[in-house]
Motif scaffolding. Structure first.
Motif, short mmCIF file in Angstrom:
data_model
loop_
_atom_site.label_atom_id
_atom_site.label_comp_id
_atom_site.label_asym_id
_atom_site.label_seq_id
_atom_site.Cartn_x
_atom_site.Cartn_y
_atom_site.Cartn_z
N PRO A 1 5.49 -1.66 -12.50
CA PRO A 1 4.70 -2.81 -12.98
C PRO A 1 5.53 -4.08 -12.95
CG PRO A 1 5.46 -1.50 -14.84
CD PRO A 1 5.88 -0.75 -13.60
N ALA A 2 4.88 -5.22 -12.83
CA ALA A 2 5.59 -6.48 -12.65
C ALA A 2 6.52 -6.79 -13.82
CB ALA A 2 4.58 -7.62 -12.45
N SER A 3 6.15 -6.36 -15.03
CA SER A 3 6.97 -6.65 -16.21
C SER A 3 8.29 -5.90 -16.20
CB SER A 3 6.19 -6.31 -17.48
OG SER A 3 5.78 -4.95 -17.46
N PHE A 4 8.29 -4.69 -15.63
CA PHE A 4 9.52 -3.90 -15.48
C PHE A 4 9.33 -2.98 -14.27
CE2 PHE A 4 12.41 -0.35 -16.32
CZ PHE A 4 13.58 -1.03 -16.62
N PRO A 5 9.57 -3.50 -13.06
CA PRO A 5 9.28 -2.71 -11.85
C PRO A 5 10.07 -1.40 -11.80
CG PRO A 5 9.64 -5.03 -11.33
CD PRO A 5 10.06 -4.84 -12.75
N MET A 6 9.36 -0.31 -11.55
CA MET A 6 9.98 1.01 -11.50
C MET A 6 9.78 1.72 -10.17
SD MET A 6 9.18 2.53 -15.31
CE MET A 6 10.21 3.95 -14.99
N VAL A 7 8.73 1.36 -9.44
CA VAL A 7 8.45 2.00 -8.16
C VAL A 7 7.98 0.94 -7.16
CG1 VAL A 7 7.88 4.30 -9.05
CG2 VAL A 7 6.11 2.54 -8.94
N ARG A 8 8.18 1.23 -5.88
CA ARG A 8 7.68 0.34 -4.83
C ARG A 8 6.44 0.99 -4.24
NH1 ARG A 8 9.64 -3.84 -1.57
NH2 ARG A 8 8.54 -4.05 0.41
N ILE A 9 5.28 0.54 -4.69
CA ILE A 9 4.03 1.08 -4.17
C ILE A 9 3.31 0.06 -3.28
CG2 ILE A 9 3.73 2.70 -6.07
CD1 ILE A 9 1.78 0.78 -7.35
N ASP A 10 3.84 -1.16 -3.22
CA ASP A 10 3.30 -2.19 -2.34
C ASP A 10 4.18 -2.25 -1.10
OD1 ASP A 10 1.19 -3.69 -4.21
OD2 ASP A 10 2.98 -3.19 -5.39
N GLN A 11 3.59 -1.97 0.05
CA GLN A 11 4.40 -1.69 1.24
C GLN A 11 4.13 -2.67 2.37
OE1 GLN A 11 6.62 0.61 0.91
NE2 GLN A 11 5.87 1.85 -0.78
N ILE A 12 5.18 -2.85 3.19
CA ILE A 12 5.07 -3.50 4.49
C ILE A 12 5.69 -2.53 5.49
CG2 ILE A 12 5.75 -5.44 5.95
CD1 ILE A 12 5.84 -7.20 3.49
N LEU A 13 4.84 -1.90 6.29
CA LEU A 13 5.28 -0.92 7.28
C LEU A 13 5.01 -1.48 8.67
CD1 LEU A 13 3.82 2.33 5.65
CD2 LEU A 13 6.05 1.28 5.26
N VAL A 14 5.90 -1.19 9.60
CA VAL A 14 5.78 -1.80 10.93
C VAL A 14 5.97 -0.76 12.02
CG1 VAL A 14 6.64 -4.01 10.06
CG2 VAL A 14 8.24 -2.38 11.04
N ARG A 15 5.39 -1.09 13.18
CA ARG A 15 5.58 -0.31 14.39
C ARG A 15 5.59 -1.27 15.58
NH1 ARG A 15 0.86 3.63 16.22
NH2 ARG A 15 0.16 1.83 17.44
N GLY A 16 6.58 -1.16 16.43
CA GLY A 16 6.65 -2.00 17.63
C GLY A 16 7.23 -3.37 17.41
N VAL A 17 7.58 -3.72 16.17
CA VAL A 17 8.26 -4.98 15.86
C VAL A 17 9.45 -4.66 14.97
CG1 VAL A 17 6.25 -6.46 16.11
CG2 VAL A 17 6.72 -5.39 13.90
N LYS A 18 10.37 -5.60 14.87
CA LYS A 18 11.60 -5.36 14.12
C LYS A 18 11.62 -6.19 12.84
CE LYS A 18 16.64 -5.80 14.41
NZ LYS A 18 17.77 -6.25 15.24
N PRO A 19 11.74 -5.56 11.67
CA PRO A 19 11.88 -6.33 10.43
C PRO A 19 13.25 -7.01 10.39
CG PRO A 19 11.27 -4.04 10.00
CD PRO A 19 11.69 -4.11 11.41
N VAL A 20 13.25 -8.27 10.02
CA VAL A 20 14.50 -9.03 9.92
C VAL A 20 14.94 -9.15 8.46
CG1 VAL A 20 15.57 -11.29 10.33
CG2 VAL A 20 14.01 -10.32 12.02
N SER A 21 13.99 -9.34 7.56
CA SER A 21 14.29 -9.41 6.14
C SER A 21 13.06 -9.00 5.35
CB SER A 21 14.72 -10.83 5.73
OG SER A 21 13.67 -11.75 5.94
N SER A 22 13.30 -8.55 4.12
CA SER A 22 12.20 -8.11 3.25
C SER A 22 12.61 -8.32 1.81
CB SER A 22 11.87 -6.64 3.51
OG SER A 22 10.85 -6.20 2.64
N ARG A 23 11.67 -8.78 0.99
CA ARG A 23 11.98 -9.03 -0.42
C ARG A 23 10.69 -9.09 -1.24
NH1 ARG A 23 11.46 -14.78 -1.39
NH2 ARG A 23 10.93 -15.85 0.55
N THR A 24 10.86 -9.08 -2.55
CA THR A 24 9.74 -9.30 -3.45
C THR A 24 9.72 -10.77 -3.86
OG1 THR A 24 11.07 -8.72 -5.38
CG2 THR A 24 9.79 -6.95 -4.35
N LEU A 25 8.55 -11.26 -4.23
CA LEU A 25 8.40 -12.63 -4.70
C LEU A 25 8.27 -12.63 -6.22
CD1 LEU A 25 5.86 -13.97 -2.03
CD2 LEU A 25 8.34 -14.33 -2.11
#
Length: 354
Positions: free
Chosen positions: A314-338
């Motif tokens: 949960p946003a108040s005390f994050p414990m798990v990453r259930i919101d995802q950005i998954l890719v195929r055929g492209v290369k991730p350069v950076s990733s973060r939470t806002l």
């Protein structure tokens, strides 16, 4: 000095010597009866070995009873916190056996999650994508929309859009994102042209007749669209899979979500376009075996280009990453939470490169 006094002093000295020897003997017996550093803390050593085997063999934990295996894998990184607790106990007991046994869980945890401890983000990127479960009960949709627009994302996916708040997001995001499509409770906003936007039924069995099966647009929890970029077409899926619950009687309730995972994995497998991005609240971590149909096809932007674990709920005390950005055929350069918005989820953003 008379003879009586001399005899008394001699007797006192003999008594003192005898007491000294008795004390020494008691010390030797006491020292011999106490266990050495390798014999102390055997319970702690056993717990350390069990913890290491538990994490090492987590895939063997059965899922038939209450989806216990999925539940363990959802929170698997947190089992590493048991290691310093056991280490403190081992040092307090001065147990060499317990300290040595702790090498196993420490090595296993580092092998599983050590790669997430370093910052793997890099500069550049051709396109920025973001995803956010905005929350149906969000008290500040205007502020949330403005914060997301300020993130600089080129493509923005929103999940859990309520009918009441939909108009607010469309109004607030219109200037930054001239192209958008909303299907059911999920939406996609883009600075680049969108095409072929359609709902995806996460309950359907994708087979030869999948395209002919009607989809309930109002009840859709996923969509597919094509984004026209300077480098070519990019297919974007947005999904909000069913929530999971922990029930003392039924265990980890994931049946509806797991059906959505299977349908989504089949849809992605049938996707002919080389470049694909999946954005959304999948209500599960990529360590969960339930996502075994998706993880061979796509990889997580956070795992390969993020900084830390990137927990989102949960946003108040994050414990798990259930919101995802998954890719195929492209290369991730950076990733973060806002930063947190009015939702109970944190937004996620990633830069990708061709």
């Amino acid at each position: 000095m008379d003879t009586a006094e001399t005899d008394q002093r001699t007797a006192d000295r003999r008594d003192t010597d005898a007491a000294t020897w008795r004390t020494r003997i008691r010390r030797v017996i006491r020292s011999a009866s106490q266990p050495g550093p390798w014999k102390r803390g055997l319970v702690l050593a056993a717990l350390a070995l069990l913890l290491g085997l538990f994490m090492l063999l987590h895939a063997q934990i059965p899922n038939r009873i209450g989806h216990l295996g999925s539940l363990v894998e959802t929170f698997l990184p947190w089992f590493g916190l048991v290691v310093p607790v056991l280490l403190a106990g081992a040092l307090w007991r001065r147990s060499a056996s317990a300290v040595t046994a702790l090498v196993l869980p420490a090595v296993v945890w580092l092998n599983l999650f050590g790669g997430l401890l370093s910052d793997k983000s890099g500069p550049g990127g051709d396109l920025t994508v973001a995803s956010h479960n905005v929350g149906a009960d969000n008290p500040d949709p205007v502020g949330t929309a403005r914060a997301l627009a300020a993130s600089g994302a080129d493509v923005l996916a929103l999940e859990e859009l309520s009918q009441q708040a939909r108009g607010t997001y469309e109004k607030e995001l219109a200037k930054a994102y001239p192209h958008h499509s909303v299907q059911g409770t999920v939406g996609l906003w883009s600075k680049l042209p969108l095409a072929d936007a359609r709902p995806v039924d996460t309950e359907m069995d994708y087979g030869p007749l999948a395209e002919s099966k009607p989809v309930d647009v109002d009840g859709a929890r996923a969509l597919r669209a094509t984004v026209a970029t300077d480098q070519g077409k990019l297919v974007v899926y947005v999904a909000h899979l069913a929530s999971v619950r922990v029930n003392p009687r039924a265990g980890f309730g994931t049946a509806q979500r797991d059906r959505g995972v299977q349908a989504l994995s089949k849809a992605i497998a049938a996707e002919r376009n080389e470049r694909v991005v999946l954005l959304g609240d999948l209500n599960g971590t990529m360590d969960d075996r339930a996502f075994a149909g998706i993880t061979p096809q796509m990889h997580s932007a956070q795992d390969t280009s993020g900084d830390g674990f990137g927990f989102t709920w949960p946003a108040s005390f994050p414990m798990v990453r259930i919101d995802q950005i998954l890719v195929r055929g492209v290369k991730p350069v950076s990733s973060r939470t806002l930063p947190s918005t009015g939702s109970d989820h944190l937004p996620v953003v990633a830069k990708i490169s061709w």
